[in-house]
Design a protein around this motif. Structure first.
Motif, mmCIF file in Angstrom:
data_model
loop_
_atom_site.group_PDB
_atom_site.id
_atom_site.type_symbol
_atom_site.label_atom_id
_atom_site.label_comp_id
_atom_site.label_asym_id
_atom_site.label_seq_id
_atom_site.Cartn_x
_atom_site.Cartn_y
_atom_site.Cartn_z
ATOM 1 N N ASP A 1 0.814 -1.218 0.000
ATOM 2 C CA ASP A 1 0.000 0.000 0.000
ATOM 3 C C ASP A 1 0.848 1.268 0.000
ATOM 4 O OD1 ASP A 1 -2.375 1.343 -0.148
ATOM 5 O OD2 ASP A 1 -2.669 1.439 2.021
ATOM 6 N N ARG A 2 1.933 1.232 -0.798
ATOM 7 C CA ARG A 2 2.767 2.437 -0.899
ATOM 8 C C ARG A 2 2.850 2.953 -2.345
ATOM 9 N NH1 ARG A 2 8.114 3.221 2.484
ATOM 10 N NH2 ARG A 2 8.985 1.452 1.321
ATOM 11 N N TRP A 3 1.891 2.530 -3.178
ATOM 12 C CA TRP A 3 1.915 3.020 -4.562
ATOM 13 C C TRP A 3 1.026 4.256 -4.732
ATOM 14 C CZ3 TRP A 3 4.739 2.669 -8.764
ATOM 15 C CH2 TRP A 3 4.202 3.132 -9.981
ATOM 16 N N ASP A 4 -0.099 4.235 -4.077
ATOM 17 C CA ASP A 4 -1.083 5.305 -4.217
ATOM 18 C C ASP A 4 -0.490 6.676 -3.848
ATOM 19 O OD1 ASP A 4 -3.336 6.911 -4.176
ATOM 20 O OD2 ASP A 4 -4.604 5.238 -3.522
ATOM 21 N N ASP A 5 -0.728 7.663 -4.671
ATOM 22 C CA ASP A 5 -0.210 9.004 -4.387
ATOM 23 C C ASP A 5 -0.768 9.590 -3.092
ATOM 24 O OD1 ASP A 5 1.423 9.013 -6.589
ATOM 25 O OD2 ASP A 5 -0.039 9.975 -7.895
ATOM 26 N N ASP A 6 -1.889 9.054 -2.653
ATOM 27 C CA ASP A 6 -2.430 9.525 -1.374
ATOM 28 C C ASP A 6 -1.609 8.990 -0.198
ATOM 29 O OD1 ASP A 6 -4.428 10.881 -2.662
ATOM 30 O OD2 ASP A 6 -5.840 9.199 -2.551
ATOM 31 N N LYS A 7 -0.889 7.893 -0.432
ATOM 32 C CA LYS A 7 -0.096 7.282 0.638
ATOM 33 C C LYS A 7 1.351 7.762 0.592
ATOM 34 C CE LYS A 7 -3.452 4.933 2.352
ATOM 35 N NZ LYS A 7 -3.964 3.806 1.607
ATOM 36 N N VAL A 8 1.911 7.790 -0.605
ATOM 37 C CA VAL A 8 3.283 8.272 -0.798
ATOM 38 C C VAL A 8 3.217 9.324 -1.897
ATOM 39 C CG1 VAL A 8 5.628 7.673 -1.508
ATOM 40 C CG2 VAL A 8 4.316 6.089 -0.097
ATOM 41 N N ASP A 9 3.365 10.571 -1.502
ATOM 42 C CA ASP A 9 3.066 11.648 -2.462
ATOM 43 C C ASP A 9 4.273 12.155 -3.226
ATOM 44 O OD1 ASP A 9 4.467 13.059 -0.624
ATOM 45 O OD2 ASP A 9 2.856 14.422 -0.073
ATOM 46 N N ASN A 10 5.458 11.548 -3.022
ATOM 47 C CA ASN A 10 6.608 12.091 -3.755
ATOM 48 C C ASN A 10 7.209 11.109 -4.767
ATOM 49 O OD1 ASN A 10 7.711 10.435 -1.864
ATOM 50 N ND2 ASN A 10 8.992 11.975 -0.897
ATOM 51 N N TRP A 11 6.377 10.249 -5.274
ATOM 52 C CA TRP A 11 6.787 9.376 -6.376
ATOM 53 C C TRP A 11 7.018 10.174 -7.650
ATOM 54 C CZ3 TRP A 11 8.191 4.473 -6.913
ATOM 55 C CH2 TRP A 11 7.731 3.484 -6.026
ATOM 56 N N PHE A 12 8.032 9.753 -8.405
ATOM 57 C CA PHE A 12 8.106 10.145 -9.811
ATOM 58 C C PHE A 12 7.562 8.927 -10.540
ATOM 59 C CE2 PHE A 12 11.512 13.182 -8.689
ATOM 60 C CZ PHE A 12 11.105 14.268 -9.438
ATOM 61 N N LYS A 13 6.507 9.092 -11.294
ATOM 62 C CA LYS A 13 5.951 7.956 -12.022
ATOM 63 C C LYS A 13 6.019 8.189 -13.520
ATOM 64 C CE LYS A 13 2.915 6.457 -8.311
ATOM 65 N NZ LYS A 13 1.534 6.426 -7.777
ATOM 66 N N THR A 14 6.136 7.094 -14.252
ATOM 67 C CA THR A 14 6.179 7.187 -15.703
ATOM 68 C C THR A 14 5.482 5.946 -16.263
ATOM 69 O OG1 THR A 14 7.648 7.502 -17.608
ATOM 70 C CG2 THR A 14 8.459 6.065 -15.849
ATOM 71 N N LYS A 15 5.463 5.823 -17.575
ATOM 72 C CA LYS A 15 4.747 4.705 -18.189
ATOM 73 C C LYS A 15 5.552 4.082 -19.314
ATOM 74 C CE LYS A 15 -0.006 6.167 -17.361
ATOM 75 N NZ LYS A 15 -1.127 6.955 -17.872
ATOM 76 N N LEU A 16 5.356 2.782 -19.489
ATOM 77 C CA LEU A 16 5.907 2.122 -20.666
ATOM 78 C C LEU A 16 5.073 2.529 -21.873
ATOM 79 C CD1 LEU A 16 6.503 -1.526 -19.352
ATOM 80 C CD2 LEU A 16 8.144 0.339 -19.564
ATOM 81 N N LYS A 17 5.576 2.231 -23.059
ATOM 82 C CA LYS A 17 4.844 2.576 -24.279
ATOM 83 C C LYS A 17 3.457 1.942 -24.303
ATOM 84 C CE LYS A 17 8.118 4.852 -26.561
ATOM 85 N NZ LYS A 17 8.004 6.307 -26.812
ATOM 86 N N ASN A 18 3.356 0.770 -23.672
ATOM 87 C CA ASN A 18 2.062 0.090 -23.686
ATOM 88 C C ASN A 18 1.133 0.544 -22.568
ATOM 89 O OD1 ASN A 18 2.881 -1.109 -21.315
ATOM 90 N ND2 ASN A 18 3.221 -3.136 -22.193
ATOM 91 N N GLY A 19 1.589 1.558 -21.820
ATOM 92 C CA GLY A 19 0.712 2.107 -20.797
ATOM 93 C C GLY A 19 0.968 1.605 -19.388
ATOM 94 N N THR A 20 1.820 0.586 -19.238
ATOM 95 C CA THR A 20 2.119 0.058 -17.909
ATOM 96 C C THR A 20 2.782 1.120 -17.040
ATOM 97 O OG1 THR A 20 2.452 -2.132 -18.853
ATOM 98 C CG2 THR A 20 3.392 -1.725 -16.662
ATOM 99 N N GLU A 21 2.266 1.288 -15.837
ATOM 100 C CA GLU A 21 2.816 2.304 -14.938
ATOM 101 C C GLU A 21 4.100 1.831 -14.270
ATOM 102 O OE1 GLU A 21 -0.003 5.073 -12.640
ATOM 103 O OE2 GLU A 21 -0.948 3.096 -12.614
ATOM 104 N N LEU A 22 5.045 2.740 -14.132
ATOM 105 C CA LEU A 22 6.299 2.478 -13.428
ATOM 106 C C LEU A 22 6.579 3.620 -12.463
ATOM 107 C CD1 LEU A 22 8.700 1.551 -16.389
ATOM 108 C CD2 LEU A 22 7.431 -0.030 -14.930
#
Length: 418
Positions: A84-105
């Motif tokens: 439960d540490r992916w949600d921006d409400d839980k951990v708000d300082n992630w840098f997130k990006t996506k693969l070409k197919n839309g998969t979140e990283l």
RNA sequence: CGGGGAGUGGCGCAGUCCGGUAGCGCACCGCGUUUGGGACGCGGGGGUCGCAGGUUCAAAUCCUGUCUCCCCGACCA
């Protein structure tokens, strides 16, 4: 390194958009280059300092049984959802990006999840624990506001160690070993006497975590120091109840500003349980793995050291981290002066001493000013005067005046034998 | 994200109020004189003034939008 071959150079002015002294000095001296707010590149001299700090930390981590790894920076979201540490409400300082197919990283901001997950491939018996694993790697945190030069960036170099123990008792013992190793690091970097182990908020895993706070007027934290016990309490947990629990008397505590140079946490089995990392004990029973994490900001330490030791002429590096031990200033280009300077450079280098050899066609004043600004521990001058005197001129960065030194004295001062 | 300040050669700045086609110091290139605490003379090169629109005969300067940077606060290793 010959300065004639160094592509960076010093500047007489500091960038107007930097007010943090550490960044001003490091940019002026050509150690770092600012890419954007909270993001700096390390140039040759800065890279050396960063590597030297990392090496001190590496040695102390190895000494307590740490195994160095390099985990991936790109992070899959599924393992972080398990804790439960992916949600921006839980951990708000992630840098997130996506693969070409839309998969979140995500870009790694800490590594409990991936390391715990990877350990399932290797740990299943009590015979395989405890293990202590660390890395020295860039971390990415999307801070709302970067500030204070290297002290708070969005991309920064950090050492993060994770411990995996069989029991709370085993964990507690290592936790104290790690805390002692941290103090060794600070002592080697010259800030041992101004760094305090500090009670701080422990998050959701435990009542307290332990921070290591170095006194500094530019610190972001306020701590209450008990000099006699060599410890402190962070303002965030400073109240009557806590003081009573810790057996501290308010009258003996002094309020100070400090920079957090390390933070260690007991994690219990929160992550190991969530990621299904267990071990089988000697009775065949499945048991939880007790974890701890131990962070230490390498680039932040560089900023702190730059700021902490600087004087009005520039940087003053502790020997343990200086980009070179000796600044060899050759004055003039008379053949006999060049010959002697070259010989000294070769001799020192052959003895394993790092030397910045100022072989540039510059006036003496400029060389002295650069030697000071760069903060190299020792300055050695070779000139017609020293040649005539049959000695070298030696000046410690922190000394007011130079002294004349024979070749023998010079080698002795620099710790070179043979 | 709230409040404040700022974007003009590589760096530091002036010019903006009052529109007329960009200047100074440092750095850089050439020549000469210098050489123990950031030298000096002469001669050079480099900027479509953050970006995009708009007003005007004319925009660094006026208007609108936008991006970026810094500081204070909140948040955080």
């Amino acid at each position: 390194m010959r300065l004639s071959q160094l592509f960076t150079k010093t500047s007489k002015t500091v960038p107007a958009d930097e007010t943090a002294r550490n960044a001003q000095l490091l940019i002026q001296a050509g150690f770092i280059h600012k890419e954007m707010a909270g993001v700096y590149s390390y140039l040759p001299l800065g890279k050396r300092v960063l590597d030297n700090i990392a090496q001190v930390v590496r040695e102390e981590m190895n000494a307590i049984g740490g195994a160095e790894v390099e985990l991936s920076i790109l992070q899959p979201k599924d393992i972080w959802e398990k804790t439960d540490r992916w949600d921006d409400d839980k951990v708000d300082n992630w840098f997130k990006t996506k693969l070409k197919n839309g998969t979140e990283l995500g870009l790694g901001l800490s590594q409990e999840e991936p390391l715990t997950n990877a350990l399932r491939d290797f740990v299943s018996s009590y015979k395989e624990l405890p293990v202590y694993i660390y890395q020295i790697q860039d971390k990415f945190r999307n801070e709302l506001r970067a500030k204070s030069g290297l002290l708070r960036g969005r991309e920064f170099l950090m050492k993060d160690l994770y411990s995996f123990s069989r029991t709370q008792k085993e964990h507690d013992k290592f936790y104290e070993t790690a805390a002692a190793a941290y103090m060794k690091v600070y002592e080697r970097l010259g800030i041992g006497d101004t760094t305090y182990r500090t009670y701080a908020s422990g998050g959701i895993f435990s009542k307290f975590s332990d921070e290591f706070q170095t006194l500094s007027k530019v610190g972001e934290d306020t701590i209450y120091v008990h000099e006699g016990k060599r410890l402190a309490v962070n303002k965030e947990v400073y109240n009557g109840e806590v003081l009573a629990e810790l057996g501290l008397n308010k009258d003996e505590l002094v309020e100070k500003r400090a920079v957090e140079v390390g933070n260690i946490f007991p994690l219990g089995s929160k992550y190991s349980d969530a990621l299904d990392l267990y071990y089988i004990d000697d009775k065949g029973q499945k048991q939880s793995v007790i974890m701890g994490c131990y962070g230490l900001g390498i680039s932040r330490l560089m900023g702190l050291l730059a700021e902490h030791f600087a004087d009005d002429k520039g940087l003053v590096w502790p020997e343990a981290v200086a980009p070179a031990k000796v600044y060899l200033a050759r004055l003039g280009d008379k053949p006999e002066v060049v010959k002697q300077a070259d010989e000294l450079y070769n001799r020192l280098t052959a003895a394993g001493t790092e030397v910045l050899y100022d072989d540039r066609d510059l006036r003496p004043g400029e060389k002295f000013a650069d030697a000071d600004l760069l903060g190299i521990p020792y300055r050695v001058v070779v000139s017609e005067k020293t040649l005539a005197a049959g000695s070298y001129e030696l000046k410690a960065r922190t000394a007011a005046e130079p002294v004349h030194a024979s070749a023998e004295d010079l080698m002795k001062t620099l710790g070179i034998t043979g």
